[in-house]
Scaffold this motif. Sequence first.
Motif, mmCIF file in Angstrom:
data_model
loop_
_atom_site.group_PDB
_atom_site.id
_atom_site.type_symbol
_atom_site.label_atom_id
_atom_site.label_comp_id
_atom_site.label_asym_id
_atom_site.label_seq_id
_atom_site.Cartn_x
_atom_site.Cartn_y
_atom_site.Cartn_z
ATOM 1 N N GLN A 182 -2.949 -52.079 71.611
ATOM 2 C CA GLN A 182 -4.224 -52.770 71.468
ATOM 3 C C GLN A 182 -4.164 -53.634 70.213
ATOM 4 O O GLN A 182 -3.163 -53.676 69.507
ATOM 5 C CB GLN A 182 -5.363 -51.763 71.353
ATOM 6 C CG GLN A 182 -5.580 -50.916 72.592
ATOM 7 C CD GLN A 182 -6.858 -50.098 72.479
ATOM 8 O OE1 GLN A 182 -7.690 -50.115 73.355
ATOM 9 N NE2 GLN A 182 -7.007 -49.356 71.396
ATOM 10 N N LEU A 183 -5.269 -54.310 69.921
ATOM 11 C CA LEU A 183 -5.302 -55.227 68.794
ATOM 12 C C LEU A 183 -4.915 -54.550 67.479
ATOM 13 O O LEU A 183 -4.157 -55.106 66.690
ATOM 14 C CB LEU A 183 -6.693 -55.853 68.673
ATOM 15 C CG LEU A 183 -6.879 -56.867 67.540
ATOM 16 C CD1 LEU A 183 -5.967 -58.065 67.725
ATOM 17 C CD2 LEU A 183 -8.343 -57.312 67.456
ATOM 18 N N GLU A 184 -5.426 -53.337 67.226
ATOM 19 C CA GLU A 184 -5.199 -52.681 65.941
ATOM 20 C C GLU A 184 -4.310 -51.446 66.045
ATOM 21 O O GLU A 184 -4.222 -50.657 65.107
ATOM 22 C CB GLU A 184 -6.543 -52.291 65.313
ATOM 23 C CG GLU A 184 -7.445 -53.478 65.016
ATOM 24 C CD GLU A 184 -8.780 -53.058 64.426
ATOM 25 O OE1 GLU A 184 -8.934 -51.874 64.069
ATOM 26 O OE2 GLU A 184 -9.679 -53.918 64.331
ATOM 27 N N SER A 185 -3.603 -51.282 67.181
ATOM 28 C CA SER A 185 -2.803 -50.069 67.382
ATOM 29 C C SER A 185 -1.704 -49.906 66.349
ATOM 30 O O SER A 185 -1.360 -48.784 65.962
ATOM 31 C CB SER A 185 -2.176 -50.074 68.780
ATOM 32 O OG SER A 185 -3.164 -49.968 69.774
ATOM 33 N N CYS A 186 -1.127 -51.006 65.893
ATOM 34 C CA CYS A 186 0.055 -50.925 65.028
ATOM 35 C C CYS A 186 -0.261 -51.060 63.545
ATOM 36 O O CYS A 186 0.657 -50.946 62.709
ATOM 37 C CB CYS A 186 1.062 -51.999 65.434
ATOM 38 S SG CYS A 186 1.567 -51.925 67.154
ATOM 39 N N ASP A 187 -1.514 -51.321 63.201
ATOM 40 C CA ASP A 187 -1.835 -51.601 61.800
ATOM 41 C C ASP A 187 -1.436 -50.469 60.860
ATOM 42 O O ASP A 187 -0.940 -50.712 59.749
ATOM 43 C CB ASP A 187 -3.332 -51.891 61.646
ATOM 44 C CG ASP A 187 -3.697 -53.270 62.165
ATOM 45 O OD1 ASP A 187 -2.785 -54.000 62.589
ATOM 46 O OD2 ASP A 187 -4.898 -53.613 62.163
ATOM 47 N N ARG A 188 -1.639 -49.220 61.275
ATOM 48 C CA ARG A 188 -1.315 -48.082 60.411
ATOM 49 C C ARG A 188 0.183 -47.797 60.351
ATOM 50 O O ARG A 188 0.613 -46.959 59.550
ATOM 51 C CB ARG A 188 -2.058 -46.831 60.880
ATOM 52 C CG ARG A 188 -3.563 -46.887 60.683
ATOM 53 C CD ARG A 188 -4.245 -45.631 61.188
ATOM 54 N NE ARG A 188 -5.659 -45.614 60.906
ATOM 55 C CZ ARG A 188 -6.590 -46.245 61.619
ATOM 56 N NH1 ARG A 188 -6.218 -46.938 62.683
ATOM 57 N NH2 ARG A 188 -7.859 -46.186 61.279
ATOM 58 N N LEU A 189 0.951 -48.457 61.211
ATOM 59 C CA LEU A 189 2.395 -48.223 61.238
ATOM 60 C C LEU A 189 3.174 -49.299 60.497
ATOM 61 O O LEU A 189 4.380 -49.146 60.285
ATOM 62 C CB LEU A 189 2.886 -48.164 62.696
ATOM 63 C CG LEU A 189 2.254 -47.073 63.562
ATOM 64 C CD1 LEU A 189 2.778 -47.178 64.985
ATOM 65 C CD2 LEU A 189 2.547 -45.689 62.995
ATOM 66 N N LEU A 190 2.514 -50.372 60.135
ATOM 67 C CA LEU A 190 3.208 -51.434 59.413
ATOM 68 C C LEU A 190 3.596 -50.945 58.016
ATOM 69 O O LEU A 190 2.856 -50.180 57.392
ATOM 70 C CB LEU A 190 2.327 -52.671 59.313
ATOM 71 C CG LEU A 190 1.969 -53.336 60.648
ATOM 72 C CD1 LEU A 190 0.981 -54.474 60.420
ATOM 73 C CD2 LEU A 190 3.211 -53.840 61.361
ATOM 74 N N PRO A 191 4.749 -51.369 57.510
ATOM 75 C CA PRO A 191 5.209 -50.889 56.190
ATOM 76 C C PRO A 191 4.275 -51.345 55.080
ATOM 77 O O PRO A 191 3.598 -52.374 55.188
ATOM 78 C CB PRO A 191 6.599 -51.511 56.048
ATOM 79 C CG PRO A 191 6.582 -52.690 56.960
ATOM 80 C CD PRO A 191 5.704 -52.305 58.117
ATOM 81 N N ARG A 192 4.256 -50.568 54.010
ATOM 82 C CA ARG A 192 3.435 -50.932 52.851
ATOM 83 C C ARG A 192 3.963 -52.208 52.214
ATOM 84 O O ARG A 192 5.150 -52.506 52.272
ATOM 85 C CB ARG A 192 3.462 -49.805 51.808
ATOM 86 C CG ARG A 192 2.797 -48.517 52.268
ATOM 87 C CD ARG A 192 2.983 -47.439 51.212
ATOM 88 N NE ARG A 192 2.409 -46.183 51.638
ATOM 89 C CZ ARG A 192 1.137 -45.827 51.418
ATOM 90 N NH1 ARG A 192 0.345 -46.630 50.757
ATOM 91 N NH2 ARG A 192 0.681 -44.662 51.837
ATOM 92 N N MET A 193 3.057 -52.935 51.577
ATOM 93 C CA MET A 193 3.450 -54.134 50.856
ATOM 94 C C MET A 193 4.323 -53.726 49.668
ATOM 95 O O MET A 193 3.889 -52.966 48.798
ATOM 96 C CB MET A 193 2.210 -54.875 50.355
ATOM 97 C CG MET A 193 2.508 -56.153 49.617
ATOM 98 S SD MET A 193 3.118 -57.459 50.685
ATOM 99 C CE MET A 193 1.637 -57.891 51.584
ATOM 100 N N PRO A 194 5.580 -54.178 49.604
ATOM 101 C CA PRO A 194 6.463 -53.763 48.511
ATOM 102 C C PRO A 194 6.092 -54.433 47.188
ATOM 103 O O PRO A 194 5.518 -55.525 47.173
ATOM 104 C CB PRO A 194 7.850 -54.234 48.994
ATOM 105 C CG PRO A 194 7.557 -55.402 49.872
ATOM 106 C CD PRO A 194 6.245 -55.092 50.555
ATOM 107 N N VAL A 195 6.405 -53.772 46.097
ATOM 108 C CA VAL A 195 6.194 -54.333 44.759
ATOM 109 C C VAL A 195 7.521 -54.906 44.275
ATOM 110 O O VAL A 195 8.469 -54.157 44.040
ATOM 111 C CB VAL A 195 5.693 -53.255 43.774
ATOM 112 C CG1 VAL A 195 5.475 -53.871 42.394
ATOM 113 C CG2 VAL A 195 4.410 -52.618 44.285
ATOM 114 N N PRO A 196 7.640 -56.216 44.130
ATOM 115 C CA PRO A 196 8.918 -56.800 43.693
ATOM 116 C C PRO A 196 9.206 -56.478 42.234
ATOM 117 O O PRO A 196 8.301 -56.117 41.469
ATOM 118 C CB PRO A 196 8.699 -58.302 43.904
ATOM 119 C CG PRO A 196 7.220 -58.484 43.797
ATOM 120 C CD PRO A 196 6.609 -57.234 44.357
#
Length: 599
Positions: free
Chosen positions: A149-163
């Motif tokens: 669905q539209l938001e099904s994968c949002d919680r599975l996306l990797p965290r924003m890395p800190v460069p």
Amino acid sequence: MTVASNGKSQSHGRSKKMRPPFPLARKFPSKLERWTYRTFNGIENRLWPFRPSVFSSSLIAITAYNIRVPTNFLMQSIPSFDNKYLKIVKTLAVSFGVTYIPVFIVRQLLCYVYFSYKGFLFEDPKKPSLKTKIWGIFRKFLSFVSPPQLESCDRLLPRMPVPKLEDTVEKYLQSIEHTMNKDEYNIVKEQAEQFLKEEGPRIQRYTKLYSLLVDNYVTPFWVKYAYLYGRSPLLINSSVGHGDLFEDAPATWAYRAAHIVYIEYMSHLAIDKQQYKPLGEGLVCSRHYQNMYAVTRIPGEEIDYRDDYGISKYVIVAFEGRLYRIDMCDENNMLYSIDDLSKIFYELLNRGLTPIEDARGKIPALTHDKRDQWARNRKKFFLENETNKKALAEIEAAVIFISLDKEDYGHDSQKPEKLSHFLLNMLTGDGTNRWVDKSLNYVISQNARAGGTTEHSIADGAEFDHILENFVFLDTEYLEYPPIEEQKQIEKIDESDKNKLKLSRELEFDVNDEMASEIDRCYEAHLKQKDDLDLASLIFTEFGKGLIKKCGVSPDAFIQMAIQLANYRVIKYPQLIVIILLITLGSRQIRLDLRARFR
């Protein structure tokens, strides 16, 4: 073929093989219906790629087994209880744990293996590596077996890395080196080195700690400080302008307005129900979609905030100095068809009222002001006046704000200034026909041309483009227009229609002398800003984004480099005036985004 709200079809020549990008609703959901589908979607998004039906069936089967065989290994591994209620709790806890553990493991693998893979971004699509091939096969399999669905994968996306801090500073210095003279650059370089030795490491530690607590440590700060803290007027400085296709729509004014409002309302409900197909099968976060409709940016004296009204039943329409409410459904919550809406718009356009030309007809100009002053005026003239407060509440909770514009807009290859004039007006308005705070303003001209303005804090280019791509498909391919003469017959309204349909209702305002003075001041100030803006359009068709990608450069980076080169030439050679504000790269759709998100 136009799909009517009552489920019947009105044949306008649509191919039977065509399918809309999302389901077209027939009924406005009740509170119970909305609570039900939002709850179900919330559960499904936390279980994906497993379906709730599969999970619940497994849970029931394992629970039945634990009840039938209470001496199994898992039940025996937990201490027994004499209390019958505690026994029930124990059985349910064990059953749920056994059922959810495989779901948890699969979701973690998806998060840290599938969604974290970025190798395909840096490879030639014609010669992908073995890793990318395997990843691509799995992607197709996953999308086929369990489309998200539209938001099904949002919680599975990797965290924003800190460069690394050193890398960030180095890239910053590289980006400014050729925009400053040697002395200025040396000063900034010295400040950067000092930053690395002093406060930089401490800020970096705080950033890393904060990044562990949230999945994206950048967006809240970006929205807050890049947008909501801004005190300048939103139009020209922040908001995005957009336009429709090059070709004129084969429609009357009323029928085109009905088409646009119908499509956008279907999009509004589809997003709320998460029936929108996510970009990249879920590879792109979709949380901004909820900000697209029925959202208003509320001004504050120091900082603004956004108010989300969920789903709404109506739109607000501006015409000849008056504001109207047009409902999208009848008393039984059945949504109006395009034909029904065309009758409502036709009646509004032909009501025969005298246009309001004084300050009372320019009330939206107050929203064009600086944000702190608009916040004070909003409180004084709206929140402290019951009549105006009621009208303001209706405007801010509306799905979108529509302006019916008597100008003729369009594109003429022999007169390029016509397109420039159209796009300039989509970006700036005329000072009276935008409620700037609304998430989405649409403009529909007398010759059926469409465009508008979007408040930028709600989302970025990816969401805007996705919404407009679906809009264009529905408007031109799925919901085809009947012949003009047939449209004219359809939109005519008789007494039975007036009794059946909820016609537009004019909003009432109480404008005193002080409010009128402020309206005139805001209007004149906006006209000065508009007159100070130069815009030229270029329709470029020699090559598009495909060729740019073959050069190993993203289309976005290509356009930004073109703008920087133009700026450099203007500074180096003052006699050359180079203005690049719009470039359309092989696309049917005109897109204007002053923050350089050009396609």
